[in-house]
Design a protein around this motif. Structure first.
Motif, mmCIF file in Angstrom:
data_model
loop_
_atom_site.group_PDB
_atom_site.id
_atom_site.type_symbol
_atom_site.label_atom_id
_atom_site.label_comp_id
_atom_site.label_asym_id
_atom_site.label_seq_id
_atom_site.Cartn_x
_atom_site.Cartn_y
_atom_site.Cartn_z
ATOM 1 N N GLY A 187 1.186 -10.184 37.037
ATOM 2 C CA GLY A 187 2.036 -9.343 37.858
ATOM 3 C C GLY A 187 3.505 -9.608 37.581
ATOM 4 O O GLY A 187 3.867 -10.649 37.018
ATOM 5 N N PRO A 188 4.387 -8.698 38.011
ATOM 6 C CA PRO A 188 5.802 -8.815 37.646
ATOM 7 C C PRO A 188 6.492 -10.057 38.193
ATOM 8 O O PRO A 188 7.229 -10.739 37.472
ATOM 9 C CB PRO A 188 6.420 -7.526 38.207
ATOM 10 C CG PRO A 188 5.456 -7.044 39.242
ATOM 11 C CD PRO A 188 4.106 -7.465 38.773
ATOM 12 N N GLU A 189 6.261 -10.395 39.453
ATOM 13 C CA GLU A 189 6.990 -11.520 40.056
ATOM 14 C C GLU A 189 6.475 -12.855 39.537
ATOM 15 O O GLU A 189 7.259 -13.707 39.100
ATOM 16 C CB GLU A 189 6.874 -11.452 41.579
ATOM 17 C CG GLU A 189 7.588 -10.245 42.191
ATOM 18 C CD GLU A 189 7.542 -10.265 43.698
ATOM 19 O OE1 GLU A 189 6.951 -11.212 44.262
ATOM 20 O OE2 GLU A 189 8.088 -9.331 44.314
ATOM 21 N N VAL A 190 5.154 -13.046 39.606
ATOM 22 C CA VAL A 190 4.576 -14.316 39.123
ATOM 23 C C VAL A 190 4.769 -14.443 37.616
ATOM 24 O O VAL A 190 5.091 -15.516 37.099
ATOM 25 C CB VAL A 190 3.084 -14.417 39.494
ATOM 26 C CG1 VAL A 190 2.481 -15.703 38.926
ATOM 27 C CG2 VAL A 190 2.916 -14.375 41.005
ATOM 28 N N GLY A 191 4.585 -13.332 36.900
ATOM 29 C CA GLY A 191 4.771 -13.361 35.450
ATOM 30 C C GLY A 191 6.190 -13.742 35.067
ATOM 31 O O GLY A 191 6.403 -14.501 34.126
ATOM 32 N N GLN A 192 7.162 -13.217 35.805
ATOM 33 C CA GLN A 192 8.561 -13.557 35.530
ATOM 34 C C GLN A 192 8.823 -15.029 35.800
ATOM 35 O O GLN A 192 9.538 -15.699 35.044
ATOM 36 C CB GLN A 192 9.475 -12.696 36.408
ATOM 37 C CG GLN A 192 10.953 -12.818 36.101
ATOM 38 C CD GLN A 192 11.333 -12.153 34.789
ATOM 39 O OE1 GLN A 192 10.560 -11.384 34.230
ATOM 40 N NE2 GLN A 192 12.496 -12.470 34.285
ATOM 41 N N LEU A 193 8.235 -15.563 36.861
ATOM 42 C CA LEU A 193 8.398 -16.988 37.174
ATOM 43 C C LEU A 193 7.775 -17.857 36.084
ATOM 44 O O LEU A 193 8.386 -18.839 35.629
ATOM 45 C CB LEU A 193 7.757 -17.298 38.524
ATOM 46 C CG LEU A 193 7.754 -18.772 38.953
ATOM 47 C CD1 LEU A 193 9.177 -19.298 39.087
ATOM 48 C CD2 LEU A 193 6.977 -18.949 40.259
ATOM 49 N N VAL A 194 6.565 -17.501 35.661
ATOM 50 C CA VAL A 194 5.882 -18.273 34.616
ATOM 51 C C VAL A 194 6.678 -18.230 33.315
ATOM 52 O O VAL A 194 6.855 -19.249 32.642
ATOM 53 C CB VAL A 194 4.454 -17.739 34.397
ATOM 54 C CG1 VAL A 194 3.819 -18.371 33.162
ATOM 55 C CG2 VAL A 194 3.600 -18.019 35.625
ATOM 56 N N LEU A 195 7.184 -17.054 32.964
ATOM 57 C CA LEU A 195 7.967 -16.918 31.736
ATOM 58 C C LEU A 195 9.246 -17.753 31.804
ATOM 59 O O LEU A 195 9.648 -18.371 30.818
ATOM 60 C CB LEU A 195 8.313 -15.454 31.492
ATOM 61 C CG LEU A 195 9.146 -15.163 30.231
ATOM 62 C CD1 LEU A 195 8.367 -15.544 28.978
ATOM 63 C CD2 LEU A 195 9.549 -13.690 30.177
ATOM 64 N N THR A 196 9.879 -17.798 32.970
ATOM 65 C CA THR A 196 11.111 -18.577 33.135
ATOM 66 C C THR A 196 10.841 -20.066 32.945
ATOM 67 O O THR A 196 11.580 -20.759 32.229
ATOM 68 C CB THR A 196 11.709 -18.324 34.523
ATOM 69 O OG1 THR A 196 11.971 -16.928 34.682
ATOM 70 C CG2 THR A 196 12.998 -19.095 34.707
ATOM 71 N N VAL A 197 9.789 -20.554 33.579
ATOM 72 C CA VAL A 197 9.436 -21.972 33.433
ATOM 73 C C VAL A 197 9.022 -22.275 31.996
ATOM 74 O O VAL A 197 9.431 -23.290 31.411
ATOM 75 C CB VAL A 197 8.306 -22.344 34.420
ATOM 76 C CG1 VAL A 197 7.843 -23.780 34.184
ATOM 77 C CG2 VAL A 197 8.787 -22.171 35.863
ATOM 78 N N TYR A 198 8.232 -21.402 31.429
ATOM 79 C CA TYR A 198 7.765 -21.541 30.041
ATOM 80 C C TYR A 198 8.956 -21.622 29.087
ATOM 81 O O TYR A 198 9.052 -22.533 28.255
ATOM 82 C CB TYR A 198 6.881 -20.351 29.712
ATOM 83 C CG TYR A 198 6.370 -20.266 28.288
ATOM 84 C CD1 TYR A 198 5.080 -20.665 27.962
ATOM 85 C CD2 TYR A 198 7.169 -19.764 27.263
ATOM 86 C CE1 TYR A 198 4.595 -20.557 26.663
ATOM 87 C CE2 TYR A 198 6.701 -19.664 25.962
ATOM 88 C CZ TYR A 198 5.424 -20.057 25.668
ATOM 89 O OH TYR A 198 4.964 -19.959 24.378
ATOM 90 N N GLY A 199 9.888 -20.659 29.194
ATOM 91 C CA GLY A 199 11.043 -20.640 28.300
ATOM 92 C C GLY A 199 11.946 -21.835 28.497
ATOM 93 O O GLY A 199 12.451 -22.414 27.536
ATOM 94 N N GLY A 200 12.164 -22.222 29.762
ATOM 95 C CA GLY A 200 13.019 -23.376 30.032
ATOM 96 C C GLY A 200 12.455 -24.661 29.463
ATOM 97 O O GLY A 200 13.179 -25.463 28.862
ATOM 98 N N LEU A 201 11.148 -24.863 29.635
ATOM 99 C CA LEU A 201 10.526 -26.092 29.119
ATOM 100 C C LEU A 201 10.464 -26.097 27.592
ATOM 101 O O LEU A 201 10.718 -27.125 26.962
ATOM 102 C CB LEU A 201 9.111 -26.237 29.704
ATOM 103 C CG LEU A 201 9.036 -26.605 31.184
ATOM 104 C CD1 LEU A 201 7.586 -26.608 31.645
ATOM 105 C CD2 LEU A 201 9.686 -27.956 31.449
ATOM 106 N N ALA A 202 10.127 -24.945 27.001
ATOM 107 C CA ALA A 202 10.070 -24.877 25.541
ATOM 108 C C ALA A 202 11.446 -25.131 24.932
ATOM 109 O O ALA A 202 11.579 -25.847 23.937
ATOM 110 C CB ALA A 202 9.524 -23.517 25.097
ATOM 111 N N GLY A 203 12.483 -24.530 25.527
ATOM 112 C CA GLY A 203 13.835 -24.761 25.037
ATOM 113 C C GLY A 203 14.257 -26.209 25.213
ATOM 114 O O GLY A 203 14.873 -26.806 24.317
ATOM 115 N N PHE A 204 13.934 -26.786 26.378
ATOM 116 C CA PHE A 204 14.281 -28.182 26.647
ATOM 117 C C PHE A 204 13.670 -29.115 25.614
ATOM 118 O O PHE A 204 14.359 -29.936 24.994
ATOM 119 C CB PHE A 204 13.822 -28.584 28.049
ATOM 120 C CG PHE A 204 13.903 -30.054 28.322
ATOM 121 C CD1 PHE A 204 15.094 -30.641 28.722
ATOM 122 C CD2 PHE A 204 12.790 -30.864 28.163
ATOM 123 C CE1 PHE A 204 15.179 -32.003 28.964
ATOM 124 C CE2 PHE A 204 12.861 -32.231 28.400
ATOM 125 C CZ PHE A 204 14.064 -32.804 28.807
#
Length: 261
Positions: free
Chosen positions: A38-55
């Motif tokens: 879904g849009p809200e949960v998916g956006q949250l997961v993508l944000t955490v995913y991108g932040g951790l991968a970048g870190f």
């Protein structure tokens, strides 16, 4: 038979179009999972995913930049018979390379956008590993050259990693995760470097060993970043589309900004 062939072709056409849309939009395997959430949960997961991968990607990069600072250099304290401490000369050489890379990085990173950024990152980190091997085998006073080349390439990694995270509604949060690497990476890498030295590895080869330990983590994180779906239509509407910019595009951009001011 002609009717059957026509039916088969008609049935295959939507599939071909779907594949074409996926390829042109930068389809990644992560996208279907985010859609199911879904849009809200998916956006949250993508944000955490991108932040951790970048870190962790930038965290691993520090293993190619900082480990030599754990050396004490008792047997070679001064550079080329001068009063300049050898470690100081190494730091200055790497910093000079790092600073130089920021100038040509303006062109390099801007034009690398929308190309295979992941391959650029892997090539750069492979060359950084080569410079650390070069550092190990060169005579002492020539090791500063290896450190200059090391900084010259590592200086553009930040910009390349950011290209995966920018242009999204939650880019600010992802970039905060990326920036956290500044806080912990240097100390953690030095601890690993000291552990390697305590195991009997020489100060010349220690940086290459440490980098080799973190290389799989870097490659994994580049793969994770590569598999992020591209910015959505909502992201582009909120943040504007990020495109590759050649010299003409950059000049036009600055002229536009000047007129806006």
């Amino acid at each position: 038979m002609p009717a059957e062939e026509g039916t088969a072709a008609a049935a295959a056409e939507p599939v071909a179009k779907a594949r074409s849309r996926k390829a042109s939009s930068g389809f990644r395997p992560l996208a279907p999972l985010l859609e199911r959430l879904g849009p809200e949960v998916g956006q949250l997961v993508l944000t955490v995913y991108g932040g951790l991968a970048g870190f962790f990607c930038y965290f691993a990069m520090y293993a190619f930049r900082k480990p030599f600072k754990a050396g004490l250099f008792h047997e070679h304290q001064y550079f080329a018979g001068t009063q300049v401490k050898f470690k100081t000369a190494l730091v200055l050489a790497q910093l000079l390379g790092y600073m130089t890379s920021k100038f040509f990085g303006v062109k390099y990173v801007a034009e690398a956008k929308n190309k295979n950024v992941a391959m650029h990152l892997l090539f750069i980190i492979a060359f950084a590993q080569f410079t650390l091997v070069l550092y190990a085998i060169l005579p002492w006073d020539w090791k500063v050259l290896a450190m200059f080349l090391n900084g010259l390439h590592l200086g553009v990694i930040w910009g390349l990693v950011v290209t995966f995270l920018e242009g999204r509604r939650t880019s600010t949060y992802m970039l905060c995760g990326l920036c956290c690497a500044f806080i912990v990476s240097s100390g953690a890498v030095k601890d690993v470097a000291l552990m390697i030295l305590n195991r009997g590895v020489s100060e010349e080869w220690m940086p290459a060993y440490v980098a080799g330990i973190f290389l799989p983590l870097f490659v994994l994180c580049v793969w994770l970043l590569y598999n992020m779906p591209p910015p959505s239509k909502e992201d582009i509407a909120a943040q504007s589309e990020r495109k590759a910019m050649d010299g003409t595009d950059r000049c036009n951009y600055f002229q536009t900004q000047d007129s806006a001011w």
